[in-house]
Write an enzyme that holds these catalytic residues in place. Structure first.
Site, mmCIF file in Angstrom:
data_model
loop_
_atom_site.group_PDB
_atom_site.id
_atom_site.type_symbol
_atom_site.label_atom_id
_atom_site.label_comp_id
_atom_site.label_asym_id
_atom_site.label_seq_id
_atom_site.Cartn_x
_atom_site.Cartn_y
_atom_site.Cartn_z
ATOM 1 N N VAL A 172 0.860 -1.160 -0.006
ATOM 2 C CA VAL A 172 -0.057 -0.002 0.022
ATOM 3 C C VAL A 172 0.865 1.333 -0.086
ATOM 4 O O VAL A 172 0.709 2.302 -0.802
ATOM 5 C CB VAL A 172 -0.989 -0.093 1.347
ATOM 6 N N THR A 173 1.756 1.169 0.847
ATOM 7 C CA THR A 173 2.696 2.591 1.095
ATOM 8 C C THR A 173 3.484 2.596 -0.209
ATOM 9 O O THR A 173 4.114 2.087 -0.929
ATOM 10 C CB THR A 173 3.674 2.408 2.301
ATOM 11 N N GLY A 182 1.827 7.511 2.407
ATOM 12 C CA GLY A 182 2.015 6.472 3.483
ATOM 13 C C GLY A 182 0.590 6.287 4.149
ATOM 14 O O GLY A 182 -0.142 5.625 3.549
ATOM 15 N N ILE A 223 7.992 -2.013 1.766
ATOM 16 C CA ILE A 223 7.163 -3.370 1.683
ATOM 17 C C ILE A 223 7.730 -4.400 2.233
ATOM 18 O O ILE A 223 8.844 -5.210 1.910
ATOM 19 C CB ILE A 223 6.482 -3.763 0.102
ATOM 20 N N ARG A 228 -3.762 -2.679 13.556
ATOM 21 C CA ARG A 228 -2.976 -1.535 14.578
ATOM 22 C C ARG A 228 -2.838 -2.226 15.972
ATOM 23 O O ARG A 228 -2.048 -2.215 16.803
ATOM 24 C CB ARG A 228 -3.672 -0.239 14.727
ATOM 25 N N GLU A 273 2.707 0.918 9.904
ATOM 26 C CA GLU A 273 1.202 0.818 10.282
ATOM 27 C C GLU A 273 0.540 2.213 10.681
ATOM 28 O O GLU A 273 -0.496 2.254 11.368
ATOM 29 C CB GLU A 273 0.882 -0.223 11.075
#
Length: 555
Positions: A138-139, A144, A176, A258, A380
Site C-alpha cells: 500500500v505505502t 503513507g 514493503i 494496529r 502501520e
C-alpha cells in the site's frame, strides 16, 4: 455510549484457551530450534532475511499461519485475541521475525475481508498449505497513511467486445515487508472507481523489486521498494470483483492490524523487562541487589511494568470486542497502537539504562530490542497519525453524543469506585469529566484547527481510555478472587496518577498556550473541572510502587 468490554458469556470468535496456549507453546519451542539466541544474533548482525526459516514456520510441521486463516479455507480460524497473543510471543523472540510473519497476515487481510469465495479458496488456501509468502503493498514514496494520495494506477484492459479482461498497473511502492520474497502481493492501486486491491503474482512481467533497505532495526525482516511497469493483472485478481472498494476494505482491518502492532511492541518490551528484572536480582551494588534500590526500581522498572499491564488490558478488551463481532473499532486500534508502541519504546530505552554499560552491548540483547521496537511507532501509521485520528474522531464523537460518550465513562468509574476504592477510579472519573469540558472548549473556540492542541487532546484521551480498561480488569480480577487482583489494582491506581499528571499538564498547555483566554476564563475553567482534585492521585503513590516492586521482584 462508550464501549465497556464484553459481557461474560458472550460467544467469541477464535480458539479456546487451551488451544491458544498450545500455539503459544509451539512458538516458544522455536527458541530452542529454529530461532535460538545465536541464530537471531547472526540474522541481525548480517541483515539476513531467513526465507528458509520463515517457510519452515509455514510448513506442515509447524503451520503457524493456520492461526489467522478461517477454518473454511484450511485454517484454525483464530480470533483477534489469539493472533495478538501469538504474535506477542513471537515478538519476544525477535521483532524482525515477527514482522515477517505479520506481513503474511497483513497481506492476507484484504482477501479475508473482501475476497470472493473463489479468491479466498485459491489464495487463502495456498497460504494455509504453506505454499505462499505474502506481502501487503500500500505505502508509496509520497503516500503513507494518506491513501487518497496514491499514484499507482490500474487501467482497465478490454477485449474487442468491450469487456474488461484485466488491468494494467503502473507505479511504485515503498517500504514493503517481504515484498522481494513474496509469492504474491495484495496491491492497492487507483482505478476510476477509487482505490482497489489486486492480487499480483511474483512472476508477473514488469513487476520488480529493488534492493533491500539497510535498516536501523528489525534486520531479520526484508523491506524493499516494488515497481510496476505495464504489469497485466487478470480481472479475476481484482479482490472482491468490484473496483473502488479498497479503501473500505483497508479501513475494515485497521482496528485489527494496529492492535496487532501494539501486541508486537509489547512482546519486544516483555523480553527487555525479563532480561532487566533477572539482572537486577543478581547485580550487587553498594552491598545490595539493584532490585532493592528504590531509585532504580521506581524510575526504570515499575512505571514501565505498569504501562505494559495497562496496554495489555486495553488490547485484550478491544480484541475481545472484535471477536464478539463489533465493527468500526479503528479509533480503538489507533489508541492501542499509540500507547503500546510508545510505551514499549520507552521501556526498551529504560531497559538499556537499567543494564548500564551492558545495555549497550549486543550480547545482552536489549540494545537490539531498542533498535527493533522503534519501528512499531512508525509502521502501520506513525504515532502522529494515530494522534490525529484519535483526537479528530473522539472530538466528533463527543460533539455527536453531546458529551454522553465521556459522561458514561465518568459514571461507570464513579460506580466502580464504590466497590473498588484503591484502583484510581475516582481520578479516571475526574479526568473523563475534565476531558469532556476541554474538548467542548476547544471546539467552541476553534482550537481543533490547531494540530498541536489536537495532539495534546489525543494523549489525554488515550491515557484515560487505557486507564479505564485497566480499572475494569482490576474489578473483574477482584470479583474472581484472582491472585493477580492485588497487582493489577495497584497498577491501576498508579496509572491513574500518570493519567492525572498528563491532564494537569495538558489542560494548562491548551488554556494558556493557545493565547485565547484571559486569566478569569482560565481560573473559572480550572475550578469547573475540579482540576486540583487530581492532585489526590499522588496519595500513597510511593508506597504503592514499593508494593508493586515487591511483587515484580518477588521480594
Amino acid at each position: 455510549m462508550a464501549g465497556s468490554g464484553v459481557e461474560t458469556g458472550t460467544a467469541l470468535k477464535g480458539l479456546d484457551a487451551e488451544s491458544r496456549q498450545m500455539v503459544i507453546d509451539t512458538v516458544r519451542q522455536l527458541r530452542e530450534r529454529l530461532l535460538t539466541k545465536e541464530i537471531i544474533s547472526e540474522f541481525d548482525k548480517k541483515e539476513i532475511f531467513p526465507e528458509e526459516t520463515i517457510r519452515k514456520m509455514l510448513g506442515p510441521e509447524i503451520g503457524l499461519q493456520l492461526l489467522f486463516i478461517p477454518e473454511a479455507y484450511g485454517g484454525m480460524g483464530g480470533g483477534a485475541l489469539d493472533c495478538c497473543a501469538v504474535t506477542r510471543e513471537m515478538s519476544r523472540i525477535c521483532l524482525g521475525i515477527a514482522t515477517a510473519f505479520f506481513a503474511i497476515q497483513l497481506g492476507s487481510d484484504p482477501l479475508v475481508v473482501g475476497g470472493t469465495e473463489e479468491q479466498k479458496s485459491k489464495w487463502l488456501g495456498a497460504i494455509a498449505e504453506g505454499k505462499a509468502l505474502v506481502a501487503y503493498a500500500v505505502t508509496e514514496p509520497n503516500a503513507g497513511s494518506n491513501v487518497a494520495a496514491l499514484t499507482t494506477k490500474a487501467d482497465s484492459v478490454r477485449n474487442e467486445a468491450g469487456e474488461i479482461t484485466g488491468y494494467q498497473i503502473n507505479g511504485t511502492k515503498q517500504f514493503i515487508s517481504t515484498g522481494a520474497y513474496a509469492d504474491f502481493i495484495t496491491l492497492l492501486a487507483k482505478t476510476p472507481e477509487g482505490p482497489t486491491f489486486f492480487v499480483v503474482e511474483k512472476e508477473a512481467k514488469g513487476f520488480d523489486h529493488g534492493k533491500d533497505e539497510e535498516k536501523h532495526g528489525i534486520r531479520a525482516s526484508s523491506t524493499s521498494p516494488l515497481s510496476f511497469t505495464d504489469v497485466f493483472v487478470p480481472a479475476q485478481n481484482l479482490i472482491g470483483g468490484i473496483p473502488g472498494k479498497g479503501l473500505a476494505q483497508s479501513n475494515k482491518v485497521f482496528g485489527y492490524t494496529r492492535l496487532m502492532v501494539g501486541a508486537m511492541a509489547l512482546g519486544a518490551s516483555d523480553a527487555a523487562m525479563e532480561i532487566v528484572i533477572s539482572y537486577a536480582k543478581e547485580r550487587i551494588q553498594f552491598g545490595s541487589p539493584l532490585s532493592e534500590k528504590q531509585g532504580y526500581t521506581h524510575k526504570l522498572i515499575v512505571p514501565n511494568m505498569v504501562r505494559l499491564e495497562a496496554a495489555t488490558a486495553y488490547i485484550e478488551e478491544i480484541a475481545k470486542r472484535l471477536d464478539a463481532g463489533e465493527q468500526d473499532l479503528q479509533i480503538e486500534g489507533s489508541i492501542a497502537k499509540l500507547f503500546a508502541t510508545e510505551s514499549a519504546n520507552k521501556t526498551a530505552d529504560d531497559a538499556m539504562q537499567a543494564l548500564g554499560g551492558y545495555g549497550y552491548i549486543n550480547e545482552f540483547e536489549v540494545e537490539k530490542i531498542k533498535r527493533d521496537v522503534k519501528i512499531t511507532c512508525i509502521y502501520e501509521g506513525t504515532s502522529e497519525i494515530q494522534q490525529n485520528i484519535i483526537s479528530t474522531f473522539r472530538w466528533k464523537k463527543t460533539r455527536k453524543t453531546k458529551g454522553e460518550y465521556y459522561n458514561s465513562i465518568a459514571l461507570e468509574m464513579e460506580t466502580l469506585n464504590r466497590t473498588l476504592k484503591d484502583a484510581g477510579c475516582r481520578f479516571y472519573q475526574l479526568a473523563a469529566n475534565a476531558l469532556n469540558e476541554i474538548i467542548t472548549l476547544a471546539h467552541e473556540n476553534r482550537l481543533t484547527r490547531k494540530q498541536y492542541i489536537m495532539f495534546a487532546l489525543a494523549d489525554m484521551i488515550t491515557h484515560l481510555e487505557i486507564g479505564v480498561s485497566l480499572a475494569r480488569k482490576a474489578s473483574k480480577l477482584t470479583e474472581a478472587q484472582s491472585a493477580e487482583a492485588e497487582k493489577i489494582t495497584l497498577m491501576s491506581k498508579i496509572f491513574s496518577n500518570e493519567a492525572s499528571q498528563l491532564m494537569m499538564q495538558n489542560v494548562p498547555k491548551i488554556l494558556m498556550g493557545s493565547g485565547v483566554f484571559d486569566e478569569k476564563k482560565i481560573s473559572d475553567f480550572i475550578k469547573a473541572i475540579s482540576y486540583y482534585q487530581l492532585l489526590g492521585s499522588f496519595h500513597h503513590l510511593i508506597g504503592d510502587m514499593d508494593r508493586v516492586a515487591d511483587i515484580i521482584f518477588e521480594r
